[in-house]
Design a protein around this motif. Structure first.
Motif, PDB file in Angstrom:
ATOM      1  N   LEU A   1       8.319   4.389   6.071  1.00 10.94           N
ATOM      2  CA  LEU A   1       8.135   2.947   5.873  1.00 10.94           C
ATOM      3  C   LEU A   1       7.361   2.411   7.067  1.00 10.94           C
ATOM      4  O   LEU A   1       7.754   2.624   8.221  1.00 10.94           O
ATOM      5  N   GLY A   2       6.274   1.740   6.791  1.00  9.62           N
ATOM      6  CA  GLY A   2       5.477   1.156   7.853  1.00  9.62           C
ATOM      7  C   GLY A   2       4.944  -0.200   7.449  1.00  9.62           C
ATOM      8  O   GLY A   2       5.147  -0.666   6.318  1.00  9.62           O
ATOM      9  N   ARG A   3       4.243  -0.850   8.375  1.00  6.98           N
ATOM     10  CA  ARG A   3       3.653  -2.160   8.089  1.00  6.98           C
ATOM     11  C   ARG A   3       2.307  -2.279   8.795  1.00  6.98           C
ATOM     12  O   ARG A   3       2.118  -1.776   9.902  1.00  6.98           O
TER      13      ARG A   3
ATOM     14  N   ASP B   1       2.074  13.069  12.389  1.00  3.04           N
ATOM     15  CA  ASP B   1       1.410  13.688  11.248  1.00  3.04           C
ATOM     16  C   ASP B   1       0.339  12.738  10.696  1.00  3.04           C
ATOM     17  O   ASP B   1       0.240  11.575  11.098  1.00  3.04           O
ATOM     18  N   VAL B   2      -0.426  13.210   9.728  1.00  4.28           N
ATOM     19  CA  VAL B   2      -1.630  12.512   9.279  1.00  4.28           C
ATOM     20  C   VAL B   2      -1.355  11.099   8.762  1.00  4.28           C
ATOM     21  O   VAL B   2      -2.035  10.147   9.159  1.00  4.28           O
ATOM     22  N   ILE B   3      -0.373  10.933   7.883  1.00 13.97           N
ATOM     23  CA  ILE B   3      -0.145   9.619   7.276  1.00 13.97           C
ATOM     24  C   ILE B   3       0.342   8.597   8.302  1.00 13.97           C
ATOM     25  O   ILE B   3      -0.262   7.521   8.442  1.00 13.97           O
ATOM     26  N   PRO B   4       1.425   8.870   9.049  1.00 14.77           N
ATOM     27  CA  PRO B   4       1.845   7.881  10.042  1.00 14.77           C
ATOM     28  C   PRO B   4       0.794   7.651  11.135  1.00 14.77           C
ATOM     29  O   PRO B   4       0.585   6.515  11.577  1.00 14.77           O
ATOM     30  N   ALA B   5       0.117   8.704  11.564  1.00 14.72           N
ATOM     31  CA  ALA B   5      -0.913   8.550  12.591  1.00 14.72           C
ATOM     32  C   ALA B   5      -2.078   7.711  12.063  1.00 14.72           C
ATOM     33  O   ALA B   5      -2.667   6.903  12.800  1.00 14.72           O
ATOM     34  N   GLY B   6      -2.404   7.873  10.781  1.00 18.00           N
ATOM     35  CA  GLY B   6      -3.459   7.065  10.176  1.00 18.00           C
ATOM     36  C   GLY B   6      -3.094   5.598  10.128  1.00 18.00           C
ATOM     37  O   GLY B   6      -3.928   4.721  10.368  1.00 18.00           O
TER      38      GLY B   6
ATOM     39  N   VAL C   1       3.553  -0.688   4.079  1.00 20.45           N
ATOM     40  CA  VAL C   1       2.840   0.555   3.789  1.00 20.45           C
ATOM     41  C   VAL C   1       3.887   1.666   3.708  1.00 20.45           C
ATOM     42  O   VAL C   1       4.640   1.884   4.659  1.00 20.45           O
ATOM     43  N   ILE C   2       3.932   2.346   2.571  1.00 24.55           N
ATOM     44  CA  ILE C   2       4.928   3.402   2.382  1.00 24.55           C
ATOM     45  C   ILE C   2       4.238   4.743   2.251  1.00 24.55           C
ATOM     46  O   ILE C   2       3.339   4.918   1.421  1.00 24.55           O
TER      47      ILE C   2
ATOM     48  N   VAL D   1       0.856  -1.188   0.000  1.00 27.25           N
ATOM     49  CA  VAL D   1       0.000   0.000   0.000  1.00 27.25           C
ATOM     50  C   VAL D   1       0.891   1.237   0.000  1.00 27.25           C
ATOM     51  O   VAL D   1       1.784   1.375   0.846  1.00 27.25           O
ATOM     52  N   LEU D   2       0.647   2.127  -0.948  1.00 17.24           N
ATOM     53  CA  LEU D   2       1.371   3.394  -1.042  1.00 17.24           C
ATOM     54  C   LEU D   2       0.417   4.524  -0.684  1.00 17.24           C
ATOM     55  O   LEU D   2      -0.731   4.541  -1.139  1.00 17.24           O
TER      56      LEU D   2
END
Length: 335
Positions: free
Chosen positions: A270-272, A242-247, A278-279, A229-230
């Motif tokens: 970079l997350g999972r 911030d919005v993306i990492p917090a989401g 999830v990037i 997921v990008l």
């Protein structure tokens, strides 16, 4: 190995070190001189030649290069026949070059007679591309040098290719009031081009609000049906809250690493979520030009695990070419 200028009459079986013109043409360097060759040179008035003469503990350049290349080459590679002391290792398919940098350095530190050059670690390679070249500098290496090299490579090859696989990718783009549709179109086109070039598919595109709850819902919906997921934010990620990492965190995922020592590309996340990567895509990836995100993307599409430490280790070579169109160039222009 003996090397030097000797009388032609003593050069039988020696390796010609320099090309020599004679009445019948040219003997190229590397030629093993025969009785007939000696006669032609003598008849042409050539009294001496530069040659290499192998001794009992020498291994000829082609044989040595072929042996080392064979020991270096791992999965999804092939070795070309050695010539002029050089053996090339090729990629057998499209993929990412996996190189044991430490052992390549160890090989090059054995002796000046043996060299190994490779493409960059984790570089994307096409089928048929040269990945590495083994070059013996003189006309032979000592048996002891070859033995040390083979000991270094004894456990496993130091070079392989991890194949790029056709992975299904979801792209989530966030939007804020007043944001132009053309910006989303540009981002989608750039991402589709990247993925297709790496053999993967942009399977789903979703535009959602630039809010934590909306991003969480979009990631939760996309992850089960996709390999990656990008998330392209309407604004760059400035903090883990911030919005993306917090989401991502609200969706039940984790932020593996925020930021990277590669420019352009500094503001990548970079997350999972479970087993799905999830990037958070940096804004510079709206351009098709290479940035740090591309380095991470290729590894993930090849099925390679990317850790926080991997990203932190990308700094050397991470200052990429300046992109003239980027909104915040590294240095301001003259005032």
């Amino acid at each position: 190995m003996k090397f030097g200028e000797i009388p032609v009459g003593q050069a039988l079986g020696a390796i010609l070190a320099h090309s020599v013109s004679h009445t019948g043409g040219v003997f190229k360097k590397g030629r093993v001189l025969s009785e007939r060759d000696i006669a032609e040179l003598a008849d042409g008035g050539i009294g001496s030649v530069y040659v290499a003469q192998l001794e009992a503990d020498d291994v000829g350049e082609d044989e040595a290069a072929q042996i080392i290349a064979g020991a270096l080459a791992g999965d999804n590679t092939r070795v070309r026949d050695a010539a002029t002391g050089r053996a090339n290792i090729m990629s057998a398919l499209d993929g990412v070059a996996c190189i044991d940098v430490q052992r390549i350095n160890q090989l090059n530190l054995i002796d000046e007679s043996l060299t190994v050059a490779t493409v960059g670690a984790f570089e994307v390679a096409g089928a048929g591309q040269i990945l590495a070249t083994v070059k013996v500098i003189p006309y032979a290496v000592k048996r002891g040098v070859l033995d040390i090299a083979l000991d270094i490579l004894a456990d496993q090859p130091a070079l392989s290719v991890q194949p790029l696989e056709n992975r299904k990718v979801a792209l989530i783009m966030t939007s804020v009031p007043g944001m132009k549709a053309s910006l989303h179109e540009k981002s989608q086109a750039a991402m589709r081009g990247r993925l297709e070039a790496l053999g993967s598919t942009l399977d789903e595109v979703k535009i959602t609000e630039h809010r934590i709850e909306a991003v969480a819902a979009a990631i939760t919906a996309a992850a089960p049906a996709h390999d990656l997921v990008l998330v392209f934010g309407a604004s760059a990620i400035a903090d883990r809250k911030d919005v993306i990492p917090a989401g991502l965190v609200e969706a039940g995922g984790e932020v593996v690493h925020l930021g990277m020592p590669v420019d352009p590309g500094n503001l990548m996340m970079l997350g999972r979520l479970g087993a799905i990567d999830v990037i958070g895509v940096p804004s510079c990836a709206r351009s098709p030009k290479v940035n740090g995100f591309d380095w991470v993307l290729a590894r993930i599409l090849a099925g390679l695990d990317v850790t926080s430490g991997d990203i932190m280790g990308m700094g050397v070579g991470g200052l990429l070419k300046e992109i003239a169109s980027r909104p915040a160039p590294r240095e301001a222009g003259p005032r």
